[in-house]
Enzyme design. Structure first.
Site, PDB file in Angstrom:
ATOM      1  N   GLY A   7     -42.469 -59.516  42.896  1.00 22.34           N
ATOM      2  CA  GLY A   7     -41.276 -59.546  43.721  1.00 22.34           C
ATOM      3  C   GLY A   7     -40.913 -58.178  44.258  1.00 22.34           C
ATOM      4  O   GLY A   7     -40.872 -57.201  43.514  1.00 22.34           O
ATOM      5  N   ALA A   8     -40.669 -58.121  45.555  1.00 22.68           N
ATOM      6  CA  ALA A   8     -40.182 -56.889  46.186  1.00 22.68           C
ATOM      7  C   ALA A   8     -38.855 -57.185  46.858  1.00 22.68           C
ATOM      8  O   ALA A   8     -38.568 -56.725  47.957  1.00 22.68           O
ATOM      9  CB  ALA A   8     -41.187 -56.352  47.192  1.00 22.68           C
ATOM     10  N   GLY A   9     -38.048 -57.999  46.165  1.00 27.37           N
ATOM     11  CA  GLY A   9     -36.696 -58.248  46.632  1.00 27.37           C
ATOM     12  C   GLY A   9     -35.831 -57.031  46.386  1.00 27.37           C
ATOM     13  O   GLY A   9     -36.335 -55.909  46.265  1.00 27.37           O
ATOM     14  N   GLY A  12     -36.470 -55.580  42.425  1.00 23.99           N
ATOM     15  CA  GLY A  12     -37.866 -55.188  42.249  1.00 23.99           C
ATOM     16  C   GLY A  12     -38.318 -54.177  43.281  1.00 23.99           C
ATOM     17  O   GLY A  12     -39.063 -53.237  42.971  1.00 23.99           O
ATOM     18  N   ASN A 102     -31.889 -61.781  34.443  1.00 24.00           N
ATOM     19  CA  ASN A 102     -30.569 -61.842  33.831  1.00 24.00           C
ATOM     20  C   ASN A 102     -30.537 -62.896  32.728  1.00 24.00           C
ATOM     21  O   ASN A 102     -31.302 -63.860  32.745  1.00 24.00           O
ATOM     22  CB  ASN A 102     -29.507 -62.162  34.885  1.00 24.00           C
ATOM     23  CG  ASN A 102     -29.295 -61.017  35.854  1.00 24.00           C
ATOM     24  OD1 ASN A 102     -29.238 -59.863  35.448  1.00 24.00           O
ATOM     25  ND2 ASN A 102     -29.170 -61.329  37.131  1.00 24.00           N
ATOM     26  N   LYS A 185     -25.223 -57.039  28.407  1.00 29.55           N
ATOM     27  CA  LYS A 185     -25.184 -57.283  29.849  1.00 29.55           C
ATOM     28  C   LYS A 185     -24.881 -58.751  30.141  1.00 29.55           C
ATOM     29  O   LYS A 185     -24.174 -59.067  31.101  1.00 29.55           O
ATOM     30  CB  LYS A 185     -26.511 -56.887  30.511  1.00 29.55           C
ATOM     31  CG  LYS A 185     -26.434 -57.074  32.028  1.00 29.55           C
ATOM     32  CD  LYS A 185     -27.719 -56.794  32.763  1.00 29.55           C
ATOM     33  CE  LYS A 185     -27.535 -57.081  34.250  1.00 29.55           C
ATOM     34  NZ  LYS A 185     -28.780 -56.896  35.044  1.00 29.55           N
ATOM     35  N   GLU A 268     -27.938 -68.197  40.142  1.00 30.72           N
ATOM     36  CA  GLU A 268     -28.423 -68.250  38.765  1.00 30.72           C
ATOM     37  C   GLU A 268     -27.362 -68.835  37.839  1.00 30.72           C
ATOM     38  O   GLU A 268     -27.358 -68.555  36.648  1.00 30.72           O
ATOM     39  CB  GLU A 268     -28.813 -66.852  38.286  1.00 30.72           C
ATOM     40  CG  GLU A 268     -29.987 -66.254  39.018  1.00 30.72           C
ATOM     41  CD  GLU A 268     -30.361 -64.878  38.507  1.00 30.72           C
ATOM     42  OE1 GLU A 268     -31.529 -64.681  38.134  1.00 30.72           O
ATOM     43  OE2 GLU A 268     -29.477 -63.996  38.475  1.00 30.72           O
TER      44      GLU A 268
END
Length: 309
Positions: A7-9, A12, A102, A185, A268
């Site tokens: 992933g290069a969102g 990432g 997450n 978190k 999510e």
């Protein structure tokens, strides 16, 4: 170390860009529109901590070989099953996998699939988003990367990664209690996402309402009580810091989940609020405020599904 990032969102891509900026060898596992953008434009990051525009190596899942020492999962939690199938060709007995998803439930799934000795723990405190042109916008000054080992066989990888990250601009720590950090978190994110999505506003706006402060502090306490039952009560200093962030009347802080809603995207909700609610119900704890927030998000997802159909 040869690093593969799925992933290069926003998250990432930001992490990978900071690694490339410090001359580390990084390859992105991509598909679809994001692959086309990275091929044509490279990675573009706008940040007050330093802009980046760089070319990025990429590969598709059908071309993967077992040439990587570390695979970083930087996908949304709802994409985990597809992500696992995509990275399988890159995994052998010496490969370590670092998920930055997450919540906490993904650890059990990954442990069962690849073995606990392969799965490290990690999280990022990072507010980033992809704009409509495919660029990554860093929205504040937070860019903290925390990772840790969950099995002795990961120690060497952990030390090497620590040395690599130390050469970047990222704030980081190699944690000796990474699952506790992930729970902390989880508490914060559930409260932030639950409140900002339910009220459809940022923290400062919510705090100016009649019952906003009571709702936020009450929701936070429900999450703390759940974490405590699972052996992960935050220490007093962490709780103080979180409350300061969550109850700041001047804050424009919001959640990526609200940004997803405003963009009409999937959320999510099931993997964060739904998972926290499930755990609270299992322990027979009070989860009234958490239930309201999750129900609100369920309605959004139902409506979104009908529009897609």
């Amino acid at each position: 170390m040869r690093i593969l990032i799925l992933g290069a969102g926003a998250a990432g891509g930001y992490l990978g860009a900071r690694l490339i900026e410090s001359d580390e060898e990084v390859t992105f596992l991509l598909r679809g529109e994001r692959l086309n953008f990275i091929r044509d434009n490279g990675l573009i990051v706008y940040s007050e901590l330093g802009n980046i525009k760089c070319r990025a190596k990429f590969i598709t899942s059908d071309k993967l070989t077992r040439d990587f020492d570390l695979v970083i999962l930087a996908c949304k939690a709802y994409a985990l099953i597809n992500a696992v199938n995509d990275i399988k060709p890159a995994i052998d007995k010496d490969t370590r996998i670092l998920p930055l998803l997450n919540g906490v439930s993904h650890l059990q799934y990954l442990d069962e699939f690849f073995g606990r000795e392969a799965i490290m723990g990690g999280l990022v405190h990072l507010a980033v988003e992809l704009d409509t042109k495919g660029r990554i916008n860093h929205l504040n000054h937070f860019h903290r990367f925390i990772f840790g080992c969950r099995h002795p066989e990961q120690n060497t990888c952990g030390r090497i990664l620590e040395n690599i990250i130390s050469k970047t601009k990222l704030e980081f720590s190699l944690s000796t209690h990474i699952q506790h950090d992930m729970w902390e978190k989880f508490i914060f994110l559930t409260t932030l996402a639950g409140a900002t999505c339910l009220f459809r506003g940022n923290i400062g706006e919510i705090m100016q309402t009649e019952s906003g402060k009571d709702y936020i502090t009450g929701l936070f306490q429900e999450c703390v009580d759940i974490a405590t039952e699972y052996g992960h009560r935050p220490n007093d200093a962490t709780m103080h810091d979180y409350i300061e962030l969550l109850a700041n009347v001047d804050s424009d802080y919001t959640s990526s989940m609200l940004r997803d809603i405003n963009g009409g995207a999937a959320t999510e909700a099931n993997h964060i609020l739904g998972e926290m609610l499930k755990r609270g119900v299992e322990k027979k704890l009070s989860v009234t405020l958490l239930g309201y927030a999750y129900s609100h998000l369920q309605v959004y997802e139902y409506q979104r599904d009908r529009l897609i159909i």
